[in-house]
Design a protein around this motif. Structure first.
Motif, PDB file in Angstrom:
ATOM      1  N   GLU A 170      -4.112   7.095  -8.380  1.00  0.00           N
ATOM      2  CA  GLU A 170      -3.383   5.915  -8.848  1.00  0.00           C
ATOM      3  C   GLU A 170      -1.883   6.208  -8.860  1.00  0.00           C
ATOM      4  OE1 GLU A 170      -5.953   7.407 -10.354  1.00  0.00           O
ATOM      5  OE2 GLU A 170      -7.515   5.963  -9.870  1.00  0.00           O
ATOM      6  N   ASN A 172      -0.310   8.547  -6.955  1.00  0.00           N
ATOM      7  CA  ASN A 172       0.154   8.608  -5.571  1.00  0.00           C
ATOM      8  C   ASN A 172       0.334   7.214  -4.990  1.00  0.00           C
ATOM      9  OD1 ASN A 172       0.488  11.375  -4.431  1.00  0.00           O
ATOM     10  ND2 ASN A 172      -1.539  11.627  -5.354  1.00  0.00           N
ATOM     11  N   TYR A 173      -0.550   6.327  -5.391  1.00  0.00           N
ATOM     12  CA  TYR A 173      -0.456   4.965  -4.870  1.00  0.00           C
ATOM     13  C   TYR A 173       0.875   4.321  -5.277  1.00  0.00           C
ATOM     14  CZ  TYR A 173      -1.553   0.306  -3.416  1.00  0.00           C
ATOM     15  OH  TYR A 173      -1.487  -0.897  -2.772  1.00  0.00           O
ATOM     16  N   LEU A 174       1.215   4.459  -6.548  1.00  0.00           N
ATOM     17  CA  LEU A 174       2.472   3.852  -7.001  1.00  0.00           C
ATOM     18  C   LEU A 174       3.690   4.563  -6.411  1.00  0.00           C
ATOM     19  CD1 LEU A 174       2.252   2.650 -10.703  1.00  0.00           C
ATOM     20  CD2 LEU A 174       1.407   1.587  -8.609  1.00  0.00           C
TER      21      LEU A 174
END
Ligand code: SF4
Lengths: 193, 895
Positions: A170, A172-174
């Motif tokens: 999560e 890394n996604y942001l």
């Protein structure tokens, strides 16, 4: 204590006469060891986690209790339910209680000014605000609208980032989403190494 | 091979031991005798950097003795496919393939194409390399124009079929060659061949395990290709007990590749757009061929759903879903290039998010000099690491190259929350997502990365809120409305909400998606990472599934969630024969249930559920519907596993043995010494030790390799601060054989220092027979091994082993060659301060090292026009001329 009690409390006697012939259980217990409790006994709750070191993904049970200083991790154990690890942890996984509770952990934002020789403290909102200004500045300085042929690049080469392999999906996604929207492309992590 | 699993993945290794207890034979092929070797049935030492020669020998052994699993190979691989007439192999070009351009050091892959296959869209090859194009295929194969209509020869006898090309290519990898190149005796080699090939066929399988001992080479991707070719020839892919298993080294390094913090990728292995992609259509066409098979054909659905997640309402069909908001890449923007750009003053700000490159990246000095030349640096970590304090404890302080009073870099240290103080998912090494619950709150200023990035984004958006600059639109239009928990100005964003949006949502109903097959390109679905679609199927967080292993079968589908679609064995259609029956009862995993008309089994079938085994698509069909019933490799453009790679691998369609960038040995197989497509950077600050045919290599006569210990973790930031772990492994050491110790006068437990043209590093000597001198082609070669976890901070400190390494990269992945280099070793401690710099300069002088050393990559005795291999090559006047060091090019743009 009478003599016979005294003899009966002798571990070898208990080992020879009792059920614990190998002397690895009850026969070897002393009043002191009988009173001992696992440090997990005081836990208020147990939550499920995953070892933060390598990618085997061993499952952990985190025992949390509290004292005057607030909530504390009392112990981290392997979770026997896991089909990956069957409750086992290697030395690193077993040391992860120390990783999260040790005094090596920093608690405050620290700042080193240009040409400075020491750290100084900074409060978190101020640091974030200062950083935001610097991000915009570096972005501007490295900005490229187009390449030599006039093709759009819409990016900055002024900001780079390294890290992610120890972070959550999560997160890394942001990270990727925000940096991409800023136009930063030099976003990398350990997977390149 | 290339893995010390017992040491680096100890709890995973219990399963190897379990298999051994049930009768499996464990072979360990690795330079050093390790904890893994100690538990294996057999350890075979080989020279670091020679693995392809060894594996090529195994391939040759299989093919020349007809030991392949023919039924599997014929049906499931591209063995029968014909390659076009223009392809010329390394056999005929002294180690180069056709299409090589010595000017750029890259291949044009157009001559590697299948016959009748449409030519590959000509993506300029240099840029292909610069963008680490090989790595972009992390969840499936590269594109082909057409997946049907490829010419084949089912007898496997046509001279241009892949099977015959493979045979010819590997014919010179004989046991004698393996012995001369790798230092492995004929008997040992044949014992490995016998054991490996016996674990093949309907009843048996073998698993192959590798780690960064394979990836960290200038041809690392080709090491893995070589291993995969063996496993395919033996029918060991897609089957229980088979596979090529990459053991990864960080809790979520698989996740950070799937949901990449990588320059050349978007989530789900979608490539970053290139400056040449004018619009989304161009981009999608570059990913997939119009007529290719399989699920990558639906790339448009994946990118549109991502754009909808990124820009929400602002992304519409009319504005191409804001594809123009994505920044474009046009070359190498990898971490090593970026560090050099820092030194050159082109980068101003740097975030380090849980990573310690001052110790953990190759060429630590380069890393630290880069950090010392920034406007600002942000370090987020649990503890104070070397990368945050380079301005006061870097080795360059001692040499006077960095002085705090003159170092302008402003440093912000933000303390991080630990794994128990935040919730979210890690993806472990077998693609499995596991959710962690939050156990307690962090203290003081400690925060999660989720918090940090979310609020940084919020503040940036606020600061730009009134901006009218077009450049700021992507940030201002960004969907940044994640749910938060708690009050105040700085609440914690919800990881659960982020995971839901990664999974994907049907925008017309607001429902969570169950699978990537529901994604559309009409703007009605939003999903952050298409391969993770399904983790929240049915509105349930499956990453949090924790049914005890005792309450389910051994496939354990109810523990965590593996992408894609919770499949535990990829391409498991291949566990059944072409007719859809399990190859054998004991190796049964998924099969075709004719009565119900669907695939079923112990695992989730990795195949279109109702496509029967005998199904044949029409010529020219595309997408999942074009997959034949015996096309198990559903992410490949032709449905088959690629023994020969017509595209997607930038340094050759077949693995070829080249010597490492730094090697004491000439290449005994070809005139081409090192990988002709490796990425070199000839810079003053990045010298190379010489390798043949360059002279001076005898100054660095030993082979250097490095690896991990169980008790520490990579750059040490999570282990050297812990008393328990520091006590278990208190000091840096160097392992040498008794023979080398005698040769160099090294005493057990005394100090010695290891030297390369970059650095000298102190360590305690450990004289051990774990290191065995190798007899190679009539000479003895010594290897030197070091663990690399130390640095100047922490409860136990030591020199930085990564300082010894230079930067040279695999062109497929842009990963550095850090598993092999050359070195010298001397008794006593290294010189300090300025004397150290003089000492290294003297070594370089003696070895004749200049900025050009190692940059002349072409050494094949062939003509440039041969290499270009147009069908009418005659090359008048150039016969016998050599492309020598002088005739080639220095590929460092800035040199
Ligand atoms: S306990 Fe050891 S083997 Fe398991 S994940 Fe942690 S570091 Fe890896």
């Amino acid at each position: 204590m009478g003599v016979s009690d005294w003899i009966r409390s002798w571990p070898v006697y208990r080992q020879l006469t009792g059920a614990d012939r190998l002397g690895r259980g009850d026969a070897a217990a002393s009043p002191q060891s009988r009173e001992r409790e696992p440090r997990t006994a005081d836990a208020d709750r147990v939550t499920a986690s995953v070892c933060p070191y390598c990618a085997v993904g061993c499952s952990q049970n985190v025992y949390v209790g509290s004292d005057d200083g607030g909530e504390r991790v009392l112990q981290i154990e392997g979770n026997p339910d896991s089909p990956i690890s069957r409750g086992r942890l290697c030395p690193k996984g077993s040391a992860s209680k120390q990783l999260v509770t040790g005094d090596h952990r920093e608690e405050r934002v620290l700042y080193r000014a240009p040409y400075g020789t020491e750290w100084q403290e900074l409060d978190l909102p101020t640091a974030l605000d200062m950083l935001a200004d610097r991000v915009l500045d570096a972005r501007r300085k490295g900005w490229q609208d187009t390449d030599a042929d006039g093709k759009p690049l819409r990016r900055t080469q002024g900001i780079a980032s390294l890290g992610g392999a120890t972070l959550d999906n999560e997160e890394n996604y942001l990270i990727k989403k925000l940096f991409t929207a800023l136009g930063a492309v030099q976003i990398e992590n350990q997977a390149r190494i | 091979m290339g893995s010390n699993m017992a040491e680096a993945h100890p709890v995973g290794f219990q399963w190897v031991m379990e298999a051994k207890a049930r009768g499996a034979k464990v072979l360990h092929i690795d330079p050093r005798f390790t904890r893994t070797s100690a538990l294996a049935d057999k350890h075979v030492p080989l020279r670091a950097g020679s693995d392809i020669a060894f594996l090529g020998g195994v391939i040759n052994h299989i093919l020349s003795n007809d030991l392949d699993f023919r039924e599997y190979v014929r049906a499931y691989t591209n063995a029968s496919f014909l390659v076009g007439e223009e392809f010329v192999d390394t056999e005929d070009l002294d180690g180069l393939f056709s299409g090589y351009d010595p000017e750029t050091g890259t291949y044009d892959t157009s001559t590697w194409q299948y016959e009748n296959g449409f030519p590959e869209d000509s993506v300029e090859s240099e840029r292909h390399r610069e963008q680490s194009a090989g790595e972009q295929h992390g969840s499936g194969g590269p594109k082909l124009e057409s997946g049907t209509g490829i010419a084949t020869d089912q007898t496997l006898e046509h001279p241009r079929c892949v099977f015959q090309i493979l045979k010819r290519h590997f014919s010179r990898y004989t046991p004698e060659m393996v012995e001369r190149i790798c230092g492995v005796s004929r008997e040992d080699f044949l014992e490995v061949c016998r054991a490996w090939t016996s674990a093949s066929g309907r009843e048996h399988t073998a698993a192959l395990v590798y780690s960064v001992g394979w990836t960290q080479h200038s041809m690392g991707a080709q090491y893995i290709r070589a291993g995969a070719i063996i496993q395919l020839l033996l029918g060991n892919i897609g089957r229980p007990g088979g596979g090529v298993l990459a053991l990864r080294g960080h809790a979520s390094i698989q996740g950070s590749t799937d949901i990449p913090t990588l320059y050349n990728l978007l989530p789900g292995y979608l490539p970053m757009p290139d400056a040449r992609h004018a619009d989304k259509r161009d981009y999608v066409e570059s990913i997939r061929g119009t007529h290719q098979k399989g699920y990558w054909h639906n790339a448009d659905d994946y990118i549109v759903s991502l754009l909808k997640e990124y820009w929400g309402e602002a992304a519409t069909e009319e504005n191409d879903y804001r594809f123009d908001y994505l920044p474009r890449i046009d070359g190498d923007h990898g971490t090593y290039r970026t560090v050099m750009d820092m030194i050159d003053g082109k980068v101003f700000g740097y975030f380090l998010l849980g990573q310690n490159p001052a110790v953990g990246s190759a060429h630590g000095r380069l890393q630290r000099l880069g950090m010392a030349n920034l406007d600002w640096l942000v370090v987020r970590d649990l503890t104070m690491i070397e990368s945050a304090e380079f301005w006061r404890n870097a080795p360059e302080i001692e040499t006077g190259e960095i002085t705090a009073e003159q170092c302008r870099t402003e440093v912000f240290f933000f303390p991080a929350a630990s794994h128990v103080e935040k919730e979210g998912t890690f993806t472990q090494t077998q693609r499995m997502l596991q959710w962690r619950d939050r156990a307690l709150e962090p203290r003081g200023d400690q925060r999660s990365e989720l918090w940090f990035i979310y609020h940084l984004g919020r503040i940036l958006r606020r600061k730009l809120a009134t901006s009218t600059d077009e450049r700021d639109r992507p940030l201002l239009d960004l969907a940044w409305d994640y749910r938060t928990e708690g009050d105040g100005e700085f609440p914690e964003p919800s990881a659960d909400d982020v995971l839901r949006r990664i999974n994907g949502v049907d925008l017309t109903t607001g429902e969570l998606l169950d699978s990537y097959q529901q994604l559309t390109s009409d703007g009605t679905t939003a999903a952050g990472c298409w391969i993770y679609s399904g983790v929240y199927a049915g509105g349930v967080n499956h990453a949090r599934n924790r049914t005890a292993r005792t309450e389910q079968d051994e496939t354990a589908l109810e523990w965590g969630w593996a992408w894609p679609a919770n499949r535990r064995v990829l391409y498991n259609r291949a566990s059944a024969d072409p007719q859809g029956r399990p190859w054998s009862e004991r190796k049964k995993l998924v099969w075709w249930d004719a009565e119900r008309g669907e695939w079923t089994g112990h695992d989730v079938p990795d195949f279109p559920k109702t496509t029967p085994p005998e199904f044949e698509p029409e010529y020219g069909e595309a997408g999942p519907g074009a997959l034949a019933g015996d096309d198990p490799f559903i992410m490949q453009a032709d449905g088959k596993a690629w023994l020969f790679a017509p595209s997607g691998v930038v340094d050759g369609p077949l693995p070829t043995h080249y010597e490492p960038h730094e090697s004491p040995m000439p290449n005994l197989l070809y005139g081409q010494q090192g990988s002709p497509a490796r990425k070199v950077y000839g810079r003053e600050d990045n010298p190379s030790n010489p390798a043949p045919p360059e002279g001076g290599g005898d100054v660095f006569p030993f082979v250097f390799t490095a690896a991990r210990l169980t008790e520490h973790h990579t750059a040490g930031g999570m282990s050297r601060q812990l008393a328990y772990l520091s006590e278990l492994q208190p000091a840096l050491f160097v392992e040498v054989s008794p023979q080398l110790a005698a040769e160099r006068g090294l005493e057990n437990l005394d100090w010695a220092h290891v030297v390369t043209s970059r650095a000298a590093v102190d360590a305690r000597v450990l004289v051990t027979e774990r290191m065995r001198p190798l007899r190679l082609d009539g000479r003895v070669v010594h290897q030197v091994w070091m663990p690399y976890h130390w640095g100047p901070s922490g409860k136990v400190d030591g020199d930085v082993v990564n300082d010894l390494l230079g930067v040279v990269l695999d062109p497929n992945t842009m990963i550095q060659e850090s598993k092999v280099a050359t070195c010298d070793i001397r008794p006593g401690r290294r010189p300090r301060g300025c004397e150290l710099l003089e000492y290294l300069a003297e070594y370089r002088r003696r070895a004749g090292v200049t900025v050009e050393t190692g940059t002349h990559v072409v050494t094949a005795h062939t003509t440039a026009s041969d290499a270009a291999a147009t069908s009418d090559t005659t090359a008048p006047g150039s016969t016998g001329s050599h492309t020598t060091a002088q005739g080639t090019t220095d590929r460092e743009e800035d040199a």
